[in-house]
Write an enzyme that holds these catalytic residues in place. Structure first.
Site, mmCIF file in Angstrom:
data_model
loop_
_atom_site.group_PDB
_atom_site.id
_atom_site.type_symbol
_atom_site.label_atom_id
_atom_site.label_comp_id
_atom_site.label_asym_id
_atom_site.label_seq_id
_atom_site.Cartn_x
_atom_site.Cartn_y
_atom_site.Cartn_z
ATOM 1 N N GLY A 104 -2.152 6.260 11.556
ATOM 2 C CA GLY A 104 -1.595 6.797 12.714
ATOM 3 C C GLY A 104 -2.456 6.311 13.983
ATOM 4 O O GLY A 104 -3.472 6.063 13.760
ATOM 5 N N LEU A 105 -1.503 6.720 15.300
ATOM 6 C CA LEU A 105 -2.550 6.277 16.469
ATOM 7 C C LEU A 105 -3.737 7.136 16.454
ATOM 8 O O LEU A 105 -3.584 8.173 15.914
ATOM 9 C CB LEU A 105 -1.587 6.534 17.552
ATOM 10 C CG LEU A 105 -0.404 5.618 17.758
ATOM 11 C CD1 LEU A 105 0.617 6.153 18.967
ATOM 12 C CD2 LEU A 105 -0.725 4.232 18.035
ATOM 13 N N SER A 106 -4.482 6.963 17.438
ATOM 14 C CA SER A 106 -5.715 7.535 17.746
ATOM 15 C C SER A 106 -5.191 8.833 18.292
ATOM 16 O O SER A 106 -4.232 8.945 19.140
ATOM 17 C CB SER A 106 -6.839 6.862 18.719
ATOM 18 O OG SER A 106 -7.599 7.825 19.138
ATOM 19 N N GLY A 107 -5.778 10.230 17.887
ATOM 20 C CA GLY A 107 -5.100 11.487 18.390
ATOM 21 C C GLY A 107 -3.811 11.810 17.994
ATOM 22 O O GLY A 107 -3.442 12.966 18.067
ATOM 23 N N GLY A 164 -3.600 12.950 14.759
ATOM 24 C CA GLY A 164 -3.972 14.100 13.957
ATOM 25 C C GLY A 164 -4.636 13.906 12.677
ATOM 26 O O GLY A 164 -4.591 15.033 11.879
ATOM 27 N N LYS A 165 -4.883 12.466 12.520
ATOM 28 C CA LYS A 165 -5.405 12.221 11.026
ATOM 29 C C LYS A 165 -6.670 13.314 10.653
ATOM 30 O O LYS A 165 -6.651 14.000 9.577
ATOM 31 C CB LYS A 165 -5.787 10.812 10.948
ATOM 32 C CG LYS A 165 -4.544 10.091 11.345
ATOM 33 C CD LYS A 165 -5.171 8.403 11.330
ATOM 34 C CE LYS A 165 -6.172 8.122 12.370
ATOM 35 N NZ LYS A 165 -5.567 8.087 13.756
ATOM 36 N N THR A 166 -7.639 13.170 11.194
ATOM 37 C CA THR A 166 -8.892 13.831 11.111
ATOM 38 C C THR A 166 -8.763 15.562 11.121
ATOM 39 O O THR A 166 -9.077 16.213 10.216
ATOM 40 C CB THR A 166 -10.048 13.897 12.182
ATOM 41 O OG1 THR A 166 -10.043 12.160 12.232
ATOM 42 C CG2 THR A 166 -11.090 14.459 11.854
ATOM 43 N N SER A 183 -5.953 2.362 10.649
ATOM 44 C CA SER A 183 -5.317 1.364 9.731
ATOM 45 C C SER A 183 -4.072 0.743 10.354
ATOM 46 O O SER A 183 -3.064 1.145 9.663
ATOM 47 C CB SER A 183 -5.332 1.625 8.407
ATOM 48 O OG SER A 183 -4.644 3.042 8.281
HETATM 49 N N1 LIG Z 1 0.054 19.562 14.331
HETATM 50 C C1 LIG Z 1 -1.164 18.649 14.753
HETATM 51 N N2 LIG Z 1 -1.826 18.115 13.676
HETATM 52 C C2 LIG Z 1 -2.801 17.592 13.686
HETATM 53 N N3 LIG Z 1 -3.615 17.685 15.332
HETATM 54 C C3 LIG Z 1 -2.803 18.215 15.980
HETATM 55 C C4 LIG Z 1 -1.616 18.781 15.894
HETATM 56 N N4 LIG Z 1 -1.054 19.277 17.050
HETATM 57 C C5 LIG Z 1 -2.128 19.201 17.976
HETATM 58 N N5 LIG Z 1 -3.239 18.534 17.414
HETATM 59 C C6 LIG Z 1 -4.388 17.963 18.174
HETATM 60 O O1 LIG Z 1 -4.331 16.890 18.383
HETATM 61 C C7 LIG Z 1 -5.598 16.217 18.032
HETATM 62 C C8 LIG Z 1 -5.693 15.275 16.874
HETATM 63 O O2 LIG Z 1 -6.955 14.387 17.194
HETATM 64 P P1 LIG Z 1 -7.742 14.089 15.739
HETATM 65 O O3 LIG Z 1 -9.090 13.888 16.025
HETATM 66 O O4 LIG Z 1 -7.020 14.671 14.432
HETATM 67 O O5 LIG Z 1 -6.654 12.473 15.749
HETATM 68 P P2 LIG Z 1 -7.184 11.317 14.716
HETATM 69 O O6 LIG Z 1 -5.580 10.705 14.636
HETATM 70 O O7 LIG Z 1 -8.188 11.462 13.977
HETATM 71 O O8 LIG Z 1 -7.709 10.069 15.790
HETATM 72 P P3 LIG Z 1 -8.765 9.012 15.650
HETATM 73 O O9 LIG Z 1 -7.961 8.113 15.137
HETATM 74 O O10 LIG Z 1 -9.388 8.859 17.112
HETATM 75 O O11 LIG Z 1 -9.630 9.586 15.027
HETATM 76 C C9 LIG Z 1 -6.496 17.432 17.927
HETATM 77 O O12 LIG Z 1 -7.096 17.864 19.245
HETATM 78 C C10 LIG Z 1 -5.530 18.562 17.450
HETATM 79 O O13 LIG Z 1 -5.833 19.778 17.726
HETATM 80 MG MG LIG Z 2 -10.002 10.798 13.502
#
Ligand SMILES: Nc1ncnc2c1ncn2[C@@H]1O[C@H](COP(=O)(O)OP(=O)(O)OP(=O)(O)O)[C@@H](O)[C@H]1O
Ligand SMILES: [Mg+2]
Length: 186
Positions: free
Chosen positions: A13-16, A18-20, A87
């Site tokens: 999924g895209l950056s942000g 919610g994966k982490t 990915s």
């Molecule tokens: N339902 C949800 N699930 C996950 N994250 C959420 C949700 N709703 C809001 N958020 C917010 O969205 C953001 C997701 O950020 P996160 O770092 O988890 O993304 P990521 O996919 O890991 O990005 P990256 O690829 O840059 O590491 C966080 O600030 C989180 O609090």
């Molecule tokens: Mg992440």
């Protein structure tokens, strides 16, 4: 009860998207159930296993292949793994799928680009828009959404806890986790 077999929860999924964040909740819940578990988070892998790699297609592919290699080693020895890297390329994710076969569970962390950009957790979208960061997924680099993921999890307008609970319920349905009697706390 501990999980009985290895599997790989492969987030994309895209950056942000919610994966982490979702991974953190999943780890809590799976550990609570007594499961062994390892996490390969994109940011941490790039600081260690893939230190020095950039964001060209070639380097991104190498990074993902390394993650798949380690995820396979662990999951085939019955250690469940969660990978949380963007990915972006379908072909390389499919390579990982082929390697791990039935152990591979692709989870699409789904949120519109505008939502991810609005969240801009790391401030990277702003830098990508200003041109300070080149080759940023979704802005100046491709993201190929999965066509047929095992799970597609919408993260917009829901809590991370809800998303993690949905994944746990799906894992129970798929037979990777034994249901627990009491209410899951994620
Ligand atoms: N339902 C949800 N699930 C996950 N994250 C959420 C949700 N709703 C809001 N958020 C917010 O969205 C953001 C997701 O950020 P996160 O770092 O988890 O993304 P990521 O996919 O890991 O990005 P990256 O690829 O840059 O590491 C966080 O600030 C989180 O609090
Ligand atoms: Mg992440």
């Amino acid at each position: 009860m501990a999980s009985e077999q290895g599997f790989c929860l492969w987030f994309t999924g895209l950056s942000g998207s919610g994966k982490t964040t979702i991974t953190t909740h999943l780890v809590k819940e799976l550990r609570r159930r007594g499961s062994k578990l390892e996490v390969l988070d994109g940011d941490i892998v790039r600081e260690n296993l893939s230190k020095g790699l950039g964001f060209s297609k070639e380097d991104r592919d190498t990074n993902i292949r390394r993650i798949a290699f380690v995820a396979d080693l662990l999951s085939r020895n019955d250690v469940p793994v969660i990978t949380a890297a963007i990915s972006p390329y379908r072909e390389i994710r499919d390579e990982a799928r082929k390697k791990m076969g039935d152990r591979f569970i692709e989870i699409y962390a789904q949120a519109p680009l505008e939502v991810c950009e609005e969240r801009d957790v790391k401030g990277l979208y702003a830098k990508a828009r200003s041109g300070e960061i080149k080759e940023f997924t979704g802005i100046s680099d491709p993201y190929e959404a999965p066509l047929n993921p095992e799970m597609s999890i919408e993260t917009e307008g829901r809590t991370p806890e809800e998303c993690a609970a949905e994944i746990v319920a799906n894992l129970e349905k798929l037979g990777f986790l034994s249901p627990v009697a009491e209410e899951a706390i994620v």
